[in-house]
Scaffold this active site. Structure first.
Site, PDB file in Angstrom:
ATOM      1  N   LYS A 192      12.496   5.433  -2.810  1.00  0.00           N
ATOM      2  CA  LYS A 192      11.552   5.916  -2.626  1.00  0.00           C
ATOM      3  C   LYS A 192      11.209   6.730  -1.457  1.00  0.00           C
ATOM      4  O   LYS A 192      11.161   5.550  -0.200  1.00  0.00           O
ATOM      5  CB  LYS A 192      10.607   4.814  -2.847  1.00  0.00           C
ATOM      6  CG  LYS A 192       9.637   4.891  -3.055  1.00  0.00           C
ATOM      7  CD  LYS A 192       7.916   3.765  -3.934  1.00  0.00           C
ATOM      8  CE  LYS A 192       7.772   3.636  -3.153  1.00  0.00           C
ATOM      9  NZ  LYS A 192       6.760   2.197  -3.078  1.00  0.00           N
ATOM     10  N   ASP A 218       7.969  -5.638  -9.807  1.00  0.00           N
ATOM     11  CA  ASP A 218       7.106  -5.297  -8.669  1.00  0.00           C
ATOM     12  C   ASP A 218       5.914  -6.231  -8.411  1.00  0.00           C
ATOM     13  O   ASP A 218       6.171  -6.589  -9.156  1.00  0.00           O
ATOM     14  CB  ASP A 218       6.470  -3.705  -8.721  1.00  0.00           C
ATOM     15  CG  ASP A 218       6.196  -2.622  -7.352  1.00  0.00           C
ATOM     16  OD1 ASP A 218       6.519  -3.972  -6.146  1.00  0.00           O
ATOM     17  OD2 ASP A 218       6.107  -1.579  -6.993  1.00  0.00           O
TER      18      ASP A 218
END
Length: 318
Positions: A192, A218
């Site tokens: 990312k 997450d």
């Protein structure tokens, strides 16, 4: 439990009530009022003198209001001669401000930690901080819990023989790997790059996800931009199923609806560290409680017992 007093701010009283029910103690009343000039005033409406005081307050919207409220609660407990003040932070939102990644940028995670200690906090009980180094921002002892046991107990109801836990980025990969070990799964991570708070790019998924049952894990989901970007990359690899999980389900306006509308997302799992409005819940959402874990940590802190023992094994499914 004698000589203990538990108070809640206005951020999440339902969680505080659940923690107190687990402890078998009453939730002591708190009065929050506002002066004509808009300043807050807090009164703890139970005896604190020489007692072990626990203040439960996640920092959720409006964050600044709830932060000042918590600081005033600390000050009130200190002024009332509390023997010890433990701040229970189910969600520490300022933990995201944990590094100097731009010139002349503030480090809110450290500043707010200093403010809490200056206000009287002698100990902190936190749940799934955004990054491990935030623990070191506090100059008082910190007991850092995580929700891996609760999540593992939930996902244990499924066949995990072909499961891969996917971290949206490499920064959360260590947490994802620990969870994967706990449930006996493989681990993968997204590559990312963040351009803004709500604009990210994931170029690839590192790891085996093709034909596998994926759990996207997450620490928190707010706007959901990272998860949605990751889902796009996962679709290119062709997983067999996708479930999304996090500790802090912040779900900014519309996020939960957008995630639920993804046809390949079978389930969205979070915990009750922060309140999820009932009006925004969907049929795909599962909210797990962390009240037993927080209550047991409070009990162990009060009795001077080890809190690290809470990490030893998955919590049994009720």
């Amino acid at each position: 439990m004698r000589d203990i007093a538990v108070f809640s701010g206005s951020a999440h009283p339902e969680l505080a009530e659940e923690v107190c029910a687990q402890l078998g103690v009453p939730l002591s009343p708190t009065r929050v009022s506002r002066f004509a000039n808009d300043c807050l005033e807090v009164q703890l409406r139970a005896n604190c003198r020489e007692r072990d005081v626990f203040l439960i307050q996640p920092l959720v919207r409006p964050v600044q209001e709830h932060l000042v409220e918590l600081l005033l609660m600390c000050d009130a407990a200190r002024g009332a001669s509390a023997a010890r003040i433990t701040v229970v932070l189910p969600h520490y939102s300022y933990a995201r401000s944990d590094k100097k990644d731009a010139p002349r940028i503030s480090l809110g995670g450290r500043l707010v930690a200093d403010l809490l200690v200056a206000a009287g906090a002698g100990r902190v009980l936190a749940m799934t901080l955004h990054s491990p180094q935030v623990h070191g921002f506090f100059s008082v002892p910190v007991d850092h819990l995580h929700a891996r046991r609760e999540l593992a107990a939930h996902f244990g109801q499924y066949d995990l023989s072909r499961t891969t836990v996917v971290s949206p980025d490499l920064g959360n990969a260590k947490e994802a790997a620990a969870f994967a070990r706990m449930i006996g799964a493989q681990v993968a991570a997204g590559a990312k790059q963040r351009y803004a708070d709500d604009r990210v790019s994931i170029s690839a998924v590192i790891g085996d996800v093709a034909g596998r049952d994926v759990i996207v894990l997450d620490d928190e989901i707010a706007k959901g931009s990272t998860v949605l970007e990751l889902l796009a990359r996962l679709r290119e690899a062709g997983p067999r199923s996708v479930r999304v999980a996090c500790t802090h389900g912040l779900f900014a306006a519309g996020t939960l609806k957008r995630l639920s509308e993804q046809p390949d997302v079978l389930e969205i799992v979070c915990t009750n560290t922060v309140p999820v409005p009932h009006g925004e819940r969907t049929g795909k959402l599962r909210v797990l409680t962390v009240a037993p874990a927080l209550a047991e940590a409070v009990r162990r802190i009060h009795n001077g017992e080890s809190v690290s023992a809470l990490f030893d094994a998955p919590r049994a499914t009720p």
